[in-house]
Design an enzyme around this catalytic site. Structure first.
Site, PDB file in Angstrom:
ATOM      1  N   LYS A  21       0.160   4.283  -0.359  1.00  0.00           N
ATOM      2  CA  LYS A  21      -0.431   5.522   0.170  1.00  0.00           C
ATOM      3  C   LYS A  21      -0.152   6.671  -0.813  1.00  0.00           C
ATOM      4  CE  LYS A  21      -0.014   3.483   4.655  1.00  0.00           C
ATOM      5  NZ  LYS A  21      -0.045   3.640   6.090  1.00  0.00           N
ATOM      6  N   ASN A  59       0.886  -1.176   0.000  1.00  0.00           N
ATOM      7  CA  ASN A  59       0.000   0.000   0.000  1.00  0.00           C
ATOM      8  C   ASN A  59       0.915   1.215   0.000  1.00  0.00           C
ATOM      9  OD1 ASN A  59      -1.794   2.057   0.461  1.00  0.00           O
ATOM     10  ND2 ASN A  59      -2.209   1.489   2.595  1.00  0.00           N
ATOM     11  N   GLU A  79      -5.842  -4.269  10.461  1.00  0.00           N
ATOM     12  CA  GLU A  79      -4.792  -3.274  10.669  1.00  0.00           C
ATOM     13  C   GLU A  79      -5.076  -2.495  11.946  1.00  0.00           C
ATOM     14  OE1 GLU A  79      -2.646  -2.376   6.699  1.00  0.00           O
ATOM     15  OE2 GLU A  79      -4.224  -0.902   7.008  1.00  0.00           O
ATOM     16  N   SER A 131       3.204  -1.940  10.168  1.00  0.00           N
ATOM     17  CA  SER A 131       4.650  -2.049  10.375  1.00  0.00           C
ATOM     18  C   SER A 131       5.217  -3.429  10.020  1.00  0.00           C
ATOM     19  CB  SER A 131       5.012  -1.668  11.812  1.00  0.00           C
ATOM     20  OG  SER A 131       4.607  -0.335  12.091  1.00  0.00           O
ATOM     21  N   GLY A 188       2.393   2.531  10.573  1.00  0.00           N
ATOM     22  CA  GLY A 188       3.388   3.588  10.387  1.00  0.00           C
ATOM     23  C   GLY A 188       4.092   4.002  11.660  1.00  0.00           C
ATOM     24  N   HIS A 215      -9.633   1.828   4.509  1.00  0.00           N
ATOM     25  CA  HIS A 215      -8.369   1.972   5.240  1.00  0.00           C
ATOM     26  C   HIS A 215      -8.556   2.967   6.385  1.00  0.00           C
ATOM     27  CE1 HIS A 215      -4.248   3.012   6.202  1.00  0.00           C
ATOM     28  NE2 HIS A 215      -3.898   1.878   5.638  1.00  0.00           N
ATOM     29  N   GLU A 248      -6.821   5.295   7.464  1.00  0.00           N
ATOM     30  CA  GLU A 248      -6.531   6.702   7.140  1.00  0.00           C
ATOM     31  C   GLU A 248      -7.704   7.348   6.416  1.00  0.00           C
ATOM     32  OE1 GLU A 248      -2.786   5.884   5.238  1.00  0.00           O
ATOM     33  OE2 GLU A 248      -1.946   5.382   7.202  1.00  0.00           O
TER      34      GLU A 248
HETATM   35  P1  PGA Z   1       2.713   0.454   7.484  1.00  0.00           P
HETATM   36  O1  PGA Z   1       1.247   0.709   6.859  1.00  0.00           O
HETATM   37  O2  PGA Z   1       3.175  -0.879   6.973  1.00  0.00           O
HETATM   38  O3  PGA Z   1       3.539   1.598   6.996  1.00  0.00           O
HETATM   39  O4  PGA Z   1       2.532   0.437   8.972  1.00  0.00           O
HETATM   40  C1  PGA Z   1       0.323  -0.327   6.690  1.00  0.00           C
HETATM   41  C2  PGA Z   1      -0.956   0.193   6.093  1.00  0.00           C
HETATM   42  O5  PGA Z   1      -1.403   1.284   6.475  1.00  0.00           O
HETATM   43  O6  PGA Z   1      -1.563  -0.450   5.213  1.00  0.00           O
END
Ligand code: PGA
Length: 248
Positions: free
Chosen positions: A11, A9, A166, A212, A172, A94, A96
């Protein structure tokens, strides 16, 4: 038999030129594997990636879509537009998008239903915040997201849906859920799918963990019984890191 599925992903990272350069380098590293791989990229990169990965088995996904067929929705993208480009997957819900763009369980549900009319497979994200986990509400929160998000979706359609667990506190932050925490929730999600559908259907659904994931922790996560894949943010931006995760 569930085939392991690792999706990147990106982003809001990578211009078209950067996506083309990634694809060039990633294709050089990528060897046929038993793991399904895909990259979910910004809309402006999708065309380039679909062309670059044609015939390689590497999938391409979008990160969002609108639920209407068309209309006066400035700034939005329809399922038909994604289908024409030839994407294979689309992330829905997601955290976010839930946090910054007013995504709700209701819009997640509408988007899933629209995607399920065609060939694009949705990757539906669920997960609790740290406050919710600390308050012991994690299972209620995720169950609620599943019940509302999947309302009206048939068992047959459900088999096409990938679910990504998640936990928001692990995204992140470098703070990965322990494999046991991720496994516990994925087992709970599988059980919820048995309650909502049936054992056979639940058994076929691909469950990813996201938050992560990196080369150093991919194998212990992927080796958990109920975890069939990973949704990888930061570590999917570098071809070698993503390849190392796929090679877990
Ligand atoms: P990350 O993000 O691996 O940077 O923690 C995962 C995601 O938001 O899909």
């Amino acid at each position: 038999m569930r085939i392991p599925f690792i999706a990147g992903n990106w982003k809001m990272f990578k211009t078209k030129a950067e996506a083309a350069s990634f694809a060039y380098n990633f294709k050089a590293l990528y060897k046929g594997t038993d793991v399904r791989a895909a990259i979910c990229a910004p809309f402006t990169d999708l065309d380039v990636l679909v062309e670059a990965f044609r015939g390689t088995g590497i999938g391409v996904g979008a990160q969002n879509v609108h639920f209407a067929d068309s209309g006066a929705y400035t700034g939005e993208i329809s399922v038909q537009m994604l289908e024409e480009i030839g994407v294979d997957y689309c992330i829905v819900g997601h955290s976010e998008r839930r946090q910054y763009f007013a995504e709700t369980d209701e819009t997640v549900n509408l988007k899933l239903k629209k995607l399920l009319e065609g060939p694009i497979r949705p990757i539906m994200c669920v997960g609790e915040s740290l406050e919710q986990r600390d308050a012991g509400q994690l299972f209620d929160v995720v169950r609620g997201q599943l019940e509302k998000g999947l309302e009206g979706i048939s068992a047959e359609e459900m088999r096409k849906v990938v679910i990504a667990y998640e936990p928001i506190w692990a995204i992140g932050t470098g703070r990965t859920a322990t494999p046991e925490q991720a496994e516990e929730m994925c087992a709970f999600i599988r059980q919820t799918l048995i309650d909502l559908y049936d054992e056979e259907t639940a058994d076929e659904v691909i469950l990813q963990y996201g938050g992560s994931v990196k080369p150093a922790n991919a194998s212990e996560i992927m080796n958990m019984e109920e975890i069939d894949g990973a949704l990888v943010g930061g570590a999917s931006l570098k071809p070698a890191d993503l390849m190392a995760i796929i090679d877990f």
